[in-house]
Design a protein around this motif. Structure first.
Motif, short mmCIF file in Angstrom:
data_model
loop_
_atom_site.label_atom_id
_atom_site.label_comp_id
_atom_site.label_asym_id
_atom_site.label_seq_id
_atom_site.Cartn_x
_atom_site.Cartn_y
_atom_site.Cartn_z
N ASN A 138 -8.84 -12.88 -7.83
CA ASN A 138 -7.90 -13.98 -8.08
C ASN A 138 -7.84 -14.26 -9.58
O ASN A 138 -8.29 -15.31 -10.04
N MET A 139 -7.31 -13.29 -10.31
CA MET A 139 -7.12 -13.44 -11.75
C MET A 139 -5.90 -12.64 -12.15
O MET A 139 -5.50 -11.70 -11.45
N THR A 140 -5.29 -13.04 -13.25
CA THR A 140 -4.13 -12.31 -13.76
C THR A 140 -4.59 -11.17 -14.65
O THR A 140 -5.75 -11.13 -15.09
N TYR A 157 -6.91 -5.00 -7.13
CA TYR A 157 -5.68 -5.75 -6.89
C TYR A 157 -5.82 -7.14 -7.51
O TYR A 157 -6.73 -7.89 -7.15
N LEU A 158 -4.93 -7.45 -8.45
CA LEU A 158 -4.91 -8.76 -9.10
C LEU A 158 -3.93 -9.63 -8.34
O LEU A 158 -2.71 -9.46 -8.44
N VAL A 159 -4.45 -10.53 -7.53
CA VAL A 159 -3.66 -11.30 -6.56
C VAL A 159 -2.51 -12.08 -7.20
O VAL A 159 -1.37 -11.94 -6.75
N LYS A 206 0.22 -9.77 -8.29
CA LYS A 206 0.62 -8.75 -7.31
C LYS A 206 0.63 -7.38 -7.99
O LYS A 206 1.60 -6.63 -7.93
N MET A 207 -0.50 -7.07 -8.63
CA MET A 207 -0.65 -5.84 -9.40
C MET A 207 -1.83 -5.05 -8.87
O MET A 207 -2.93 -5.58 -8.73
N LEU A 208 -1.59 -3.76 -8.62
CA LEU A 208 -2.63 -2.85 -8.18
C LEU A 208 -2.96 -1.89 -9.31
O LEU A 208 -2.07 -1.22 -9.84
N MET A 209 -4.24 -1.84 -9.67
CA MET A 209 -4.70 -0.93 -10.71
C MET A 209 -5.54 0.15 -10.04
O MET A 209 -6.47 -0.15 -9.29
N ILE A 210 -5.20 1.41 -10.30
CA ILE A 210 -5.93 2.54 -9.73
C ILE A 210 -6.76 3.15 -10.86
O ILE A 210 -6.23 3.60 -11.87
N VAL A 211 -8.09 3.13 -10.66
CA VAL A 211 -9.02 3.49 -11.73
C VAL A 211 -9.91 4.65 -11.28
O VAL A 211 -10.54 4.58 -10.23
N PRO A 212 -9.98 5.72 -12.08
CA PRO A 212 -10.92 6.79 -11.75
C PRO A 212 -12.36 6.31 -11.92
O PRO A 212 -12.69 5.67 -12.91
N ILE A 263 0.43 -0.28 -10.50
CA ILE A 263 1.57 -0.46 -9.59
C ILE A 263 1.77 -1.95 -9.48
O ILE A 263 0.85 -2.68 -9.09
N ALA A 264 2.95 -2.42 -9.86
CA ALA A 264 3.22 -3.85 -9.82
C ALA A 264 4.47 -4.09 -8.98
O ALA A 264 5.31 -3.21 -8.80
N GLU A 265 4.55 -5.32 -8.44
CA GLU A 265 5.71 -5.70 -7.65
C GLU A 265 6.94 -5.62 -8.54
O GLU A 265 6.92 -6.06 -9.69
N LEU A 266 8.00 -5.05 -8.00
CA LEU A 266 9.24 -4.91 -8.78
C LEU A 266 9.99 -6.21 -8.86
O LEU A 266 9.93 -7.06 -8.05
#
Length: 159
Positions: free
Chosen positions: A62-64, A102-104, A107-113, A156-159
């Motif tokens: 729950n952070m930006t 996922y930053l609630v 609404k941003m999903l970060m994919i990290v190796p 990946i962020a909400e459009l």
């Protein structure tokens, strides 16, 4: 299990938002989840053309993105044990291990190796013994934590 509490169920709901975003934006990939009522070592698998292409740990915060950058230096806190267990599953399957953060609010999903069979551990992960919240339900625990730099994440962020 912590996931069966009110706060735990909220994290499941948030995780579903993240996975819905992943599925809608990357339609050529599948995400197969592990059961939520058991303490699985990973949260799921990305599948490409019927073949597992990576193991995944999903976390929601729950952070930006701005808070993550300015207050935490773009470093995602996760228990080192969770990464170690995920790496072992990935190593056994000979596939990479990825973190989905996922930053609630954004609404941003970060994919990290996290780990790769050919490259090993992501070099941008630091470890430190710290006191943090024990579970989604609170409490504190002193343990080895990992701080994963997410600066180079696929976003990946909400459009």
């Amino acid at each position: 299990m912590d996931i069966l509490t009110q706060k735990g169920l909220e994290t499941v709901r948030q995780e579903q938002l993240a996975l819905t975003m992943f599925r809608e934006r990357l339609k050529n990939l599948e995400f197969i989840e592990t059961p939520k009522n058991e303490p699985a070592d990973v949260d799921g698998f990305v599948v490409t053309n019927g073949v597992i292409s990576c193991c995944v740990e999903v976390k929601c915060r729950n952070m930006t993105a701005s808070e993550l950058k300015n207050q935490f230096g773009n470093r995602w806190l996760i228990t080192a044990d969770k990464l170690e267990r995920g790496m072992k599953v990935s190593r056994a399957l000979c596939v990479p291990f990825r973190g989905f953060l996922y930053l609630v609010p954004d609404k941003m999903l970060m994919i990290v190796p996290i780990w790769d069979p050919a490259k090993g551990w992501n070099p941008n992960i630091d470890h430190e013994y710290t006191e943090t919240q024990a579970t989604v339900n609170g409490g504190t625990a002193r343990r080895l934590n990992a701080y994963v730099d997410v600066s180079g994440a696929t976003v990946i962020a909400e459009l």
